[in-house]
Structures are given as C-alpha cells and as structure tokens.
Design a protein around this motif. Structure first.
Motif, PDB file in Angstrom:
ATOM      1  N   ARG A 132       0.844  -1.192   0.000  1.00  0.00           N
ATOM      2  CA  ARG A 132       0.000   0.000   0.000  1.00  0.00           C
ATOM      3  C   ARG A 132       0.882   1.244   0.000  1.00  0.00           C
ATOM      4  O   ARG A 132       1.914   1.290   0.664  1.00  0.00           O
ATOM      5  N   GLU A 133       0.459   2.263  -0.765  1.00  0.00           N
ATOM      6  CA  GLU A 133       1.218   3.506  -0.846  1.00  0.00           C
ATOM      7  C   GLU A 133       0.672   4.483   0.198  1.00  0.00           C
ATOM      8  O   GLU A 133      -0.428   5.005   0.055  1.00  0.00           O
ATOM      9  N   ILE A 134       1.480   4.710   1.228  1.00  0.00           N
ATOM     10  CA  ILE A 134       1.073   5.544   2.355  1.00  0.00           C
ATOM     11  C   ILE A 134       1.944   6.791   2.383  1.00  0.00           C
ATOM     12  O   ILE A 134       3.159   6.721   2.146  1.00  0.00           O
ATOM     13  N   GLU A 135       1.339   7.940   2.676  1.00  0.00           N
ATOM     14  CA  GLU A 135       2.090   9.196   2.720  1.00  0.00           C
ATOM     15  C   GLU A 135       1.795   9.915   4.027  1.00  0.00           C
ATOM     16  O   GLU A 135       0.658   9.908   4.510  1.00  0.00           O
ATOM     17  N   VAL A 136       2.832  10.531   4.578  1.00  0.00           N
ATOM     18  CA  VAL A 136       2.709  11.240   5.850  1.00  0.00           C
ATOM     19  C   VAL A 136       3.232  12.663   5.662  1.00  0.00           C
ATOM     20  O   VAL A 136       4.289  12.875   5.063  1.00  0.00           O
ATOM     21  N   ALA A 137       2.476  13.632   6.165  1.00  0.00           N
ATOM     22  CA  ALA A 137       2.912  15.023   6.141  1.00  0.00           C
ATOM     23  C   ALA A 137       3.678  15.314   7.428  1.00  0.00           C
ATOM     24  O   ALA A 137       3.205  15.010   8.523  1.00  0.00           O
ATOM     25  N   SER A 183       1.776  13.883  10.631  1.00  0.00           N
ATOM     26  CA  SER A 183       0.320  13.853  10.519  1.00  0.00           C
ATOM     27  C   SER A 183      -0.204  12.424  10.550  1.00  0.00           C
ATOM     28  O   SER A 183       0.558  11.452  10.512  1.00  0.00           O
ATOM     29  N   LEU A 184      -1.516  12.302  10.583  1.00  0.00           N
ATOM     30  CA  LEU A 184      -2.132  11.009  10.295  1.00  0.00           C
ATOM     31  C   LEU A 184      -1.751  10.597   8.872  1.00  0.00           C
ATOM     32  O   LEU A 184      -1.676  11.453   7.980  1.00  0.00           O
ATOM     33  N   PRO A 185      -1.491   9.322   8.639  1.00  0.00           N
ATOM     34  CA  PRO A 185      -1.108   8.893   7.285  1.00  0.00           C
ATOM     35  C   PRO A 185      -2.296   8.921   6.326  1.00  0.00           C
ATOM     36  O   PRO A 185      -3.442   8.675   6.713  1.00  0.00           O
ATOM     37  N   GLY A 186      -1.987   9.233   5.073  1.00  0.00           N
ATOM     38  CA  GLY A 186      -2.962   9.122   3.997  1.00  0.00           C
ATOM     39  C   GLY A 186      -2.556   7.997   3.073  1.00  0.00           C
ATOM     40  O   GLY A 186      -1.462   7.450   3.174  1.00  0.00           O
ATOM     41  N   GLU A 187      -3.449   7.635   2.163  1.00  0.00           N
ATOM     42  CA  GLU A 187      -3.162   6.516   1.262  1.00  0.00           C
ATOM     43  C   GLU A 187      -3.530   6.870  -0.164  1.00  0.00           C
ATOM     44  O   GLU A 187      -4.547   7.527  -0.411  1.00  0.00           O
ATOM     45  N   ILE A 188      -2.681   6.433  -1.092  1.00  0.00           N
ATOM     46  CA  ILE A 188      -2.992   6.514  -2.514  1.00  0.00           C
ATOM     47  C   ILE A 188      -3.657   5.201  -2.899  1.00  0.00           C
ATOM     48  O   ILE A 188      -3.030   4.140  -2.843  1.00  0.00           O
ATOM     49  N   VAL A 189      -4.919   5.260  -3.258  1.00  0.00           N
ATOM     50  CA  VAL A 189      -5.660   4.056  -3.650  1.00  0.00           C
ATOM     51  C   VAL A 189      -5.780   4.060  -5.166  1.00  0.00           C
ATOM     52  O   VAL A 189      -6.469   4.901  -5.748  1.00  0.00           O
ATOM     53  N   LYS A 220      -1.177  12.602  -9.575  1.00  0.00           N
ATOM     54  CA  LYS A 220      -0.758  13.324  -8.367  1.00  0.00           C
ATOM     55  C   LYS A 220      -1.205  14.772  -8.400  1.00  0.00           C
ATOM     56  O   LYS A 220      -1.684  15.316  -7.404  1.00  0.00           O
ATOM     57  N   TYR A 221      -1.038  15.432  -9.554  1.00  0.00           N
ATOM     58  CA  TYR A 221      -1.207  16.889  -9.589  1.00  0.00           C
ATOM     59  C   TYR A 221      -2.453  17.367 -10.330  1.00  0.00           C
ATOM     60  O   TYR A 221      -2.955  18.448 -10.063  1.00  0.00           O
ATOM     61  N   ASP A 237      -7.119   7.636  -6.099  1.00  0.00           N
ATOM     62  CA  ASP A 237      -7.847   8.386  -5.073  1.00  0.00           C
ATOM     63  C   ASP A 237      -6.923   8.681  -3.895  1.00  0.00           C
ATOM     64  O   ASP A 237      -6.123   7.838  -3.485  1.00  0.00           O
ATOM     65  N   VAL A 238      -7.040   9.900  -3.372  1.00  0.00           N
ATOM     66  CA  VAL A 238      -6.262  10.325  -2.206  1.00  0.00           C
ATOM     67  C   VAL A 238      -7.165  10.224  -0.980  1.00  0.00           C
ATOM     68  O   VAL A 238      -8.182  10.916  -0.892  1.00  0.00           O
ATOM     69  N   VAL A 239      -6.811   9.339  -0.050  1.00  0.00           N
ATOM     70  CA  VAL A 239      -7.653   9.067   1.115  1.00  0.00           C
ATOM     71  C   VAL A 239      -6.864   9.387   2.384  1.00  0.00           C
ATOM     72  O   VAL A 239      -5.757   8.887   2.578  1.00  0.00           O
ATOM     73  N   CYS A 240      -7.426  10.234   3.225  1.00  0.00           N
ATOM     74  CA  CYS A 240      -6.767  10.534   4.500  1.00  0.00           C
ATOM     75  C   CYS A 240      -7.840  10.817   5.558  1.00  0.00           C
ATOM     76  O   CYS A 240      -8.753  11.601   5.296  1.00  0.00           O
ATOM     77  N   PRO A 241      -7.769  10.152   6.715  1.00  0.00           N
ATOM     78  CA  PRO A 241      -6.727   9.213   7.116  1.00  0.00           C
ATOM     79  C   PRO A 241      -6.884   7.846   6.451  1.00  0.00           C
ATOM     80  O   PRO A 241      -7.987   7.449   6.084  1.00  0.00           O
ATOM     81  N   ALA A 242      -5.759   7.157   6.311  1.00  0.00           N
ATOM     82  CA  ALA A 242      -5.764   5.820   5.727  1.00  0.00           C
ATOM     83  C   ALA A 242      -6.389   4.829   6.703  1.00  0.00           C
ATOM     84  O   ALA A 242      -6.379   5.025   7.912  1.00  0.00           O
ATOM     85  N   ASP A 243      -6.946   3.761   6.155  1.00  0.00           N
ATOM     86  CA  ASP A 243      -7.563   2.712   6.976  1.00  0.00           C
ATOM     87  C   ASP A 243      -6.455   1.794   7.502  1.00  0.00           C
ATOM     88  O   ASP A 243      -6.070   0.821   6.861  1.00  0.00           O
TER      89      ASP A 243
END
Length: 361
Positions: free
Chosen positions: A232-237, A250-256, A268-269, A276-282
């Motif tokens: 899973r692709e997870i991103e954190v700010a 931050s809470l992690p988000g996920e690229i679905v 991305k842009y 889909d950009v989902v935050c917070p990730a499950d």
C-alpha cells in the motif's frame, strides 16, 4: 496585530513550473490576510524574478490550461545582506518603487532551481528568512541516490536498487541489464534529480527497460532503478517541531489506485482518474503509530527543516519501506500534504501560517 510581509515565490525553471504556479493560486487564496501582507513573486521559465498580480484566480489549477509565470517586464530587486530587507521592483518603463521590507519568503517551488537547495542558498546569502527546507535537506532529498544513503545510514529501510549514470548505461548496457535482473522485475526507473513523479516509468520486464531509461535520462544523467515493492502507498505530512519540540507527523494518507498503475504526474497533480487520495488511511492504531514514527525519523535523518512529505510502502507482511521524501510536496488544496494535516486537525490556512511562523522563529 502588526502584519508580517510574506513574499510568495513560485513558478521557476523546472519541469514542474505549472504545478508550482497552481500551488501559488491555492496559497494566495488561503493565506491569512489579517496576519500577512503578501508580495507574489513569479519566476519565469528563464529564471527571471517578476512581480505578479495578487490574484489567486489567475493561478487556479485547471488541467486543461495550467497556469504559468510569463515575463511582464517587471524585475524584482533583492536587498543586499546586512541592511534593511527592502524589496523593490523595477517597472517596464524603468521606474523603481519600494515594496517594503520583507519578513519571510515562502518558496513554493518544485524541482530543480527551487527544491534542490539552490534558492535556499540564495536566500541564505541575502540573509532573508524563508519557510521550508534548508540547503542540506533540500539538496539531499532532491537527489534520490543520496537520500537513500542518508536513510539507510540511519537504519531506515528503503527499496533495493542501483544507480546508473548515463555513461555507464551507454558503455555496458548488458552488465546493467544483468544487475537489474538480479533486482527482479518489475522495476521503477527514476531520474535521480527531478520532481517526485517526473520521468518515472515502470518496466515490467527487460523489453521495457530501454524505453524507461530513455524517459529518465531525458530528465537527468543519473538514474535510480528500484525493485517494485508490492504494498500500500502511504504518505505522511511532516512538520518541523517548534523550538526544541520533536518533529511532528500527521495522520497517514493513502494513494488508492483503481485504474492507474502507479501514482504518476497526472494522478498526483492534475486530479486524473484512477488514483484516489484518502486521508486518514484505513490502518490499525499500531500501523499508524509506527508509520508516523518512521516518517519523523526519516525527516530527522536528512536534517529536515520546515516540512516534508514522507512516502512509504506498507507491505503485506507489515514492513514499512520509505520510498522518498519531498521537501516541497504538492501543496494545492487537493494535494495529499495539506489533506493529511486537515485530517489531523490543522486547516490549510493554519498550515500556511505555521510554515511562515516556523521560518520567522
């Protein structure tokens, strides 16, 4: 409350010029005008600093017609170090007027000549405070080869990979192909020093490697080839801590991904379909805590300043592998970085204020 003057710097000479300009539209529209007086400074593709109109709508994100900075004939005159931080502008007719003293520069520049430490060094020489990354962390994170070295030296796992310079690929392609085969396909082929999604290709097998290398070498003469990680692709700010406070994640988000094979430039842009950009990730509480901790560690490992987005993979067996850090991540209102802070309780406008205040402190 006395207003601070913020020079918002955008555009630039990299291939991400338009994305930087679109980010400026979001920032100009959201920045707290009661706290800050704003001077928009655009950088043309030729590297000329011009005074832009303070008009967020002019730089709105439109996938059909991306905004850009054009040379309007004005020229920004930067202050010399050691004196007042007075910005001036020379108009097209040759007249010069003062824009007042600037308190901080907010450089929302992506890619080369913006996110690589060069503009940070320029502002350091002028002795003007600025938001975001410094010279060292910007330069390290702009070069994916050295970023991996810094992370691995701190015990942070990254994807197995090799770095191949153009001369070696031309001289011994067969040897390189053998090394790539040892990594095992599919692989991701990335320019070492370009924006996070610029020039990146996925090669499913050896027949696709040459084309992927050509795309990457169009951006840089040093290319990183990494084993494709299934996860899973997870991103954190991430934000620098105030004073002696620790780094904040931050809470992690996920690229679905739905119909898009990987999170490329358009997804991305430009809000393209298929990602889909989902935050917070499950995630479980344990996964969330571990990913936030690793993101903060990665930021500290590169001597992070200001902000960064830390991108990781969460594999099926629970391993967290850091993909990369971006010291000036996508920052439009639809981007993952602000979305993650909004989910964590910090609004877009307050996030901009926090970056400015970090710089002023």
């Amino acid at each position: 409350m006395q207003q601070a003057t913020v020079a918002v710097l955008f555009g630039g000479r990299s291939s991400e010029h338009e994305i930087s300009s679109a980010t400026a539209g979001g920032v100009l529209g959201a920045i707290d005008r009661e706290r800050y007086n704003v001077i928009p400074i655009g950088i043309t593709r030729d590297g000329v600093f011009v005074l832009e109109k303070d008009d967020p709508a002019r730089f709105r994100l439109d996938a059909d017609k991306l905004p850009q900075v054009v040379d309007n004939g004005s020229r920004i005159i930067w202050p010399m170090p050691g004196g007042p931080r007075e910005l001036r502008v020379e108009r097209e007719n040759g007249s010069v007027e003062s824009l007042g003293e600037v308190d901080v520069v907010l450089p929302i520049l992506h890619g080369l000549h913006g996110e690589d430490g060069t503009v940070q060094g320029f502002l350091d020489i002028l002795e003007i405070p600025y938001a975001g990354g410094g010279v060292l962390d910007s330069a390290i994170c702009m070069d994916k080869h050295f970023m991996k070295i810094a992370l691995e030296a701190d015990g942070i796992p990254t994807a197995p990979g090799i770095t191949v310079r153009r001369g070696r690929w031309n001289a011994e392609p067969g040897v390189v192909r053998g090394e790539v085969a040892e990594l095992s396909y599919p692989v991701f082929v990335k320019p070492a020093r370009a924006g996070s999604s610029v020039g990146v290709s996925k090669a499913h097998d050896e027949s696709e490697l040459a084309e992927a290398m050509a795309v990457a070498y169009a951006e840089d003469d040093k290319v990183l080839i990494e084993r494709g990680i299934v996860g899973r692709e997870i991103e954190v700010a991430v934000l620098e801590g105030r004073g002696s406070e620790p780094t904040r994640a931050s809470l992690p988000g996920e690229i679905v991904l739905t119909t898009r094979e990987f999170y490329d430039f358009e997804g991305k842009y430009l809000g393209g379909d298929g990602a889909d950009v989902v935050c917070p990730a499950d995630l479980t509480d344990e996964q969330t805590g571990r990913i936030r901790e690793i993101a903060a560690r990665a930021f500290d490992a590169v001597d992070g300043r200001g902000l960064a987005r830390v991108d990781v993979f969460l594999t099926d067996d629970g391993e967290v592998i850091v993909n990369e850090l971006n010291t000036m991540p996508g920052f439009t209102p639809i981007s993952m970085y602000p979305k993650c802070w909004v989910a964590t309780g910090l609004s877009y406008a307050d996030l901009i204020s926090e970056l400015i205040e970090l710089a002023r402190a």
